[in-house]
Design a protein around this motif. Sequence first.
Motif, PDB file in Angstrom:
ATOM      1  N   SER A   4       0.806  -1.217   0.000  1.00 45.61           N
ATOM      2  CA  SER A   4       0.000   0.000   0.000  1.00 45.61           C
ATOM      3  C   SER A   4       0.841   1.271   0.000  1.00 45.61           C
ATOM      4  CB  SER A   4      -0.916   0.008   1.224  1.00 45.61           C
ATOM      5  OG  SER A   4      -0.151  -0.088   2.417  1.00 45.61           O
ATOM      6  N   ALA A   5       2.172   1.135  -0.048  1.00 44.82           N
ATOM      7  CA  ALA A   5       3.048   2.306  -0.002  1.00 44.82           C
ATOM      8  C   ALA A   5       3.170   2.958  -1.375  1.00 44.82           C
ATOM      9  CB  ALA A   5       4.427   1.902   0.511  1.00 44.82           C
ATOM     10  N   THR A   6       3.430   4.252  -1.373  1.00 47.95           N
ATOM     11  CA  THR A   6       3.648   4.989  -2.629  1.00 47.95           C
ATOM     12  C   THR A   6       5.065   5.516  -2.747  1.00 47.95           C
ATOM     13  OG1 THR A   6       2.844   7.026  -1.597  1.00 47.95           O
ATOM     14  CG2 THR A   6       1.226   5.664  -2.786  1.00 47.95           C
ATOM     15  N   THR A   7       5.794   5.560  -1.633  1.00 40.63           N
ATOM     16  CA  THR A   7       7.187   6.011  -1.648  1.00 40.63           C
ATOM     17  C   THR A   7       8.067   4.977  -0.956  1.00 40.63           C
ATOM     18  OG1 THR A   7       6.924   7.217   0.438  1.00 40.63           O
ATOM     19  CG2 THR A   7       6.517   8.443  -1.601  1.00 40.63           C
ATOM     20  N   VAL A   8       9.358   5.072  -1.199  1.00 42.36           N
ATOM     21  CA  VAL A   8      10.316   4.165  -0.562  1.00 42.36           C
ATOM     22  C   VAL A   8      10.294   4.419   0.940  1.00 42.36           C
ATOM     23  CG1 VAL A   8      12.732   3.508  -0.372  1.00 42.36           C
ATOM     24  CG2 VAL A   8      11.775   4.077  -2.605  1.00 42.36           C
ATOM     25  N   PRO A   9      10.035   3.394   1.766  1.00 44.77           N
ATOM     26  CA  PRO A   9       9.932   3.604   3.218  1.00 44.77           C
ATOM     27  C   PRO A   9      11.295   3.864   3.849  1.00 44.77           C
ATOM     28  CG  PRO A   9       9.771   1.272   2.717  1.00 44.77           C
ATOM     29  CD  PRO A   9       9.791   1.985   1.393  1.00 44.77           C
ATOM     30  N   GLU A  10      11.263   4.446   5.049  1.00 47.11           N
ATOM     31  CA  GLU A  10      12.511   4.717   5.758  1.00 47.11           C
ATOM     32  C   GLU A  10      13.112   3.445   6.338  1.00 47.11           C
ATOM     33  OE1 GLU A  10      14.238   7.459   9.458  1.00 47.11           O
ATOM     34  OE2 GLU A  10      12.176   7.691   8.755  1.00 47.11           O
ATOM     35  N   THR A  11      12.268   2.554   6.844  1.00 49.26           N
ATOM     36  CA  THR A  11      12.732   1.300   7.435  1.00 49.26           C
ATOM     37  C   THR A  11      11.912   0.142   6.883  1.00 49.26           C
ATOM     38  OG1 THR A  11      11.234   1.460   9.329  1.00 49.26           O
ATOM     39  CG2 THR A  11      13.413   2.456   9.569  1.00 49.26           C
ATOM     40  N   LEU A  12      12.492  -1.048   6.977  1.00 43.36           N
ATOM     41  CA  LEU A  12      11.818  -2.249   6.489  1.00 43.36           C
ATOM     42  C   LEU A  12      12.296  -3.435   7.320  1.00 43.36           C
ATOM     43  CD1 LEU A  12       9.800  -2.636   4.155  1.00 43.36           C
ATOM     44  CD2 LEU A  12      11.708  -3.392   2.730  1.00 43.36           C
ATOM     45  N   ASP A  13      11.385  -4.178   7.903  1.00 38.85           N
ATOM     46  CA  ASP A  13      11.758  -5.378   8.651  1.00 38.85           C
ATOM     47  C   ASP A  13      12.173  -6.478   7.677  1.00 38.85           C
ATOM     48  OD1 ASP A  13      10.773  -5.483  11.841  1.00 38.85           O
ATOM     49  OD2 ASP A  13       9.969  -3.840  10.630  1.00 38.85           O
ATOM     50  N   LEU A  14      13.303  -7.139   7.979  1.00 34.22           N
ATOM     51  CA  LEU A  14      13.881  -8.132   7.079  1.00 34.22           C
ATOM     52  C   LEU A  14      13.850  -9.521   7.716  1.00 34.22           C
ATOM     53  CD1 LEU A  14      17.054  -6.121   5.970  1.00 34.22           C
ATOM     54  CD2 LEU A  14      14.862  -6.270   4.761  1.00 34.22           C
ATOM     55  N   ASP A  15      14.046 -10.522   6.866  1.00 35.67           N
ATOM     56  CA  ASP A  15      14.193 -11.903   7.324  1.00 35.67           C
ATOM     57  C   ASP A  15      15.628 -12.403   7.201  1.00 35.67           C
ATOM     58  OD1 ASP A  15      11.482 -12.685   8.095  1.00 35.67           O
ATOM     59  OD2 ASP A  15      10.985 -12.342   5.989  1.00 35.67           O
ATOM     60  N   ALA A  16      16.480 -11.655   6.530  1.00 37.09           N
ATOM     61  CA  ALA A  16      17.891 -12.022   6.406  1.00 37.09           C
ATOM     62  C   ALA A  16      18.693 -10.769   6.099  1.00 37.09           C
ATOM     63  CB  ALA A  16      18.110 -13.068   5.323  1.00 37.09           C
ATOM     64  N   VAL A  17      19.994 -10.824   6.392  1.00 36.13           N
ATOM     65  CA  VAL A  17      20.866  -9.670   6.176  1.00 36.13           C
ATOM     66  C   VAL A  17      22.148 -10.123   5.488  1.00 36.13           C
ATOM     67  CG1 VAL A  17      19.967  -8.384   8.143  1.00 36.13           C
ATOM     68  CG2 VAL A  17      21.937  -9.903   8.458  1.00 36.13           C
ATOM     69  N   GLY A  18      22.776  -9.175   4.802  1.00 33.96           N
ATOM     70  CA  GLY A  18      24.071  -9.414   4.177  1.00 33.96           C
ATOM     71  C   GLY A  18      25.193  -8.871   5.040  1.00 33.96           C
ATOM     72  N   GLY A  19      26.418  -9.077   4.578  1.00 32.80           N
ATOM     73  CA  GLY A  19      27.584  -8.678   5.359  1.00 32.80           C
ATOM     74  C   GLY A  19      28.317  -7.485   4.813  1.00 32.80           C
ATOM     75  N   CYS A  20      27.780  -6.813   3.804  1.00 29.68           N
ATOM     76  CA  CYS A  20      28.432  -5.617   3.265  1.00 29.68           C
ATOM     77  C   CYS A  20      28.702  -4.631   4.390  1.00 29.68           C
ATOM     78  CB  CYS A  20      27.552  -4.995   2.186  1.00 29.68           C
ATOM     79  SG  CYS A  20      28.147  -3.422   1.543  1.00 29.68           S
ATOM     80  N   LEU A  21      27.676  -4.337   5.178  1.00 28.42           N
ATOM     81  CA  LEU A  21      27.832  -3.520   6.381  1.00 28.42           C
ATOM     82  C   LEU A  21      26.619  -3.780   7.261  1.00 28.42           C
ATOM     83  CD1 LEU A  21      29.290   0.010   6.620  1.00 28.42           C
ATOM     84  CD2 LEU A  21      27.280  -0.570   7.973  1.00 28.42           C
ATOM     85  N   ALA A  22      26.861  -4.179   8.502  1.00 32.77           N
ATOM     86  CA  ALA A  22      25.763  -4.519   9.411  1.00 32.77           C
ATOM     87  C   ALA A  22      26.173  -4.211  10.843  1.00 32.77           C
ATOM     88  CB  ALA A  22      25.389  -5.993   9.280  1.00 32.77           C
ATOM     89  N   LEU A  23      25.297  -3.532  11.568  1.00 34.41           N
ATOM     90  CA  LEU A  23      25.512  -3.265  12.988  1.00 34.41           C
ATOM     91  C   LEU A  23      24.722  -4.280  13.799  1.00 34.41           C
ATOM     92  CD1 LEU A  23      26.699  -1.247  15.134  1.00 34.41           C
ATOM     93  CD2 LEU A  23      24.431  -0.183  15.129  1.00 34.41           C
ATOM     94  N   VAL A  24      25.403  -4.977  14.723  1.00 38.17           N
ATOM     95  CA  VAL A  24      24.799  -6.052  15.503  1.00 38.17           C
ATOM     96  C   VAL A  24      24.977  -5.759  16.986  1.00 38.17           C
ATOM     97  CG1 VAL A  24      24.780  -8.536  15.954  1.00 38.17           C
ATOM     98  CG2 VAL A  24      25.384  -7.687  13.667  1.00 38.17           C
ATOM     99  N   ARG A  25      23.905  -5.935  17.745  1.00 34.85           N
ATOM    100  CA  ARG A  25      24.011  -5.833  19.201  1.00 34.85           C
ATOM    101  C   ARG A  25      24.922  -6.957  19.696  1.00 34.85           C
ATOM    102  NH1 ARG A  25      20.285  -2.936  22.199  1.00 34.85           N
ATOM    103  NH2 ARG A  25      18.868  -2.964  20.403  1.00 34.85           N
ATOM    104  N   ALA A  26      25.930  -6.616  20.509  1.00 35.24           N
ATOM    105  CA  ALA A  26      26.933  -7.605  20.903  1.00 35.24           C
ATOM    106  C   ALA A  26      26.335  -8.785  21.645  1.00 35.24           C
ATOM    107  CB  ALA A  26      28.024  -6.940  21.749  1.00 35.24           C
ATOM    108  N   GLU A  27      25.302  -8.554  22.439  1.00 37.67           N
ATOM    109  CA  GLU A  27      24.714  -9.663  23.189  1.00 37.67           C
ATOM    110  C   GLU A  27      24.077 -10.700  22.275  1.00 37.67           C
ATOM    111  OE1 GLU A  27      20.364  -8.321  24.699  1.00 37.67           O
ATOM    112  OE2 GLU A  27      22.016  -7.125  25.509  1.00 37.67           O
ATOM    113  N   VAL A  28      23.734 -10.301  21.057  1.00 43.01           N
ATOM    114  CA  VAL A  28      23.211 -11.262  20.084  1.00 43.01           C
ATOM    115  C   VAL A  28      24.278 -12.301  19.764  1.00 43.01           C
ATOM    116  CG1 VAL A  28      22.375 -11.522  17.717  1.00 43.01           C
ATOM    117  CG2 VAL A  28      21.591  -9.607  19.117  1.00 43.01           C
TER     118      VAL A  28
END
Length: 481
Positions: free
Chosen positions: A390-414
């Motif tokens: 239902s969006a008309t513009t590129v959203p600011e955030t998006l929940d993902l199911d997987a991530v790449g390693g190009c650049l990623a910030l991870v909480r250390a306790e994870v």
Amino acid sequence: MFHSSKRRPPALPTTRFVPSSTQNGSTGATYKDKSLRPPSIRVRIQHLCTRPATLLGLFLLVFVGTGWTLGLFGTGSERVRLGGGPKVVARDWSALRALRAQNGLGGPLIDEKGVVTPAREYNETVLILCPMRNSIEHIWHFFHLVSTLTYPSHLLHLGILVSDTTDGTYQRALELADERQYSRKFRGKRMGRISVFQKDFAAEQKAAGEDAYVGENVGKERHEYAAQVGRRKLLGKSRTWLLNAAMVPEVDWVLWVDVDVVDYEASMIERLLAYAKGDRPSRSERGADVVVPNCVWKTYNELGPYDRNNWIETPESLKLKAELAPNDVLIEGYKDHPTHRFNLASLVPAADSSTVLSSHNTYLLSTPFPLSSLPSWPPADLTLPPVLASATTVPETLDLDAVGGCLALVRAEVHREGAVFPAWPPVDHQLETEGFAQLVKALRRSAGSHGADGVDPLERRSGRGRLLGLPRYYVYHGLYG
């Protein structure tokens, strides 16, 4: 009797006795006895240079200087690097969590219009990790980019693991690390710690009969489909080994960065932390365990999608996974082997960057940017995630199911809770960073009551187990890196 002779009269007799006065009352009678004169500077120097103590001192000075130059002793970089003594380290994470909840610690953030949100107290350590292989052409620029970060350098740690390399990357990494920590150039901006490791994996994989990637890991060759399973196995081992070697109690966040990332915003860490903590100005936002920007390639006047490992499951992809054998691995970004997932990279405009990026910030997509302007939108034969349907513009955030390693910030306790980078067997048909994402969801999302999307309401507010993508925020990768 007066003589008119022009000859000089004979010298007056000299004596060691100097009378205080003469008969006519004058003082300071002249004399010519050289033994009474103070020694000249030249005589003093000659006397000093012939003394045994002086000769011994000169010999010791030459010896010490030569030894210092040759690194036999003194504070050479290797000696400093290997020095240090035993110490006691203590950290109470329970008390720290309460402190953070009370103070809401954060950092400065520059928004889309260039407005700076003032920093609050800095006290969180970020560990930057980078696995490298045959990276001699990228490594200097990698260190240069790290040195431009505005996050306090004493709160930054850097960890590098070089594996299966033939081009001298390890030696160059040590040189640059020593320069960063010990040279006058970086005095006052030295990092809290830099760790450089070397460990090869390809030969061990091959000897064990596993798929082994033995290529040079450069250019287009490393992106061939046939090389992906072996390459991702090697990367999974390398990332997990580096993580375990470099992690120390002081670390609060881990920032994974590829060595061939060519550009990112100087305040990039502060921005990613603001999203991870749900600390965005002027908006209500929950936090996240992992935050990834949109990784794109860039030339001098063009940009386009690069990292395709940031994705969202669709009904089509879930149906495909149900038909796979347990050890089948899915690889993204290959037309001959579609996975039917929605990719964060699909939200990158393939256009001249000067017409797309904000004039205030060259790392932010112009807001709003209509989805209808994207190439091939909507994606053919693919069910869009509900937030985009239902969006008309590129959203600011998006929940993902997987991530790449190009650049990623991870909480250390994870990571401390066990989310690493699986090399084999695959986790839900994924290896390396995508397998890591599946572990994050399995470890960090409780098995209690969940909402319609499978996420516990309390965890939804805290961001526990959440993988967050930033479609409009860019970091730049080399085109063929």
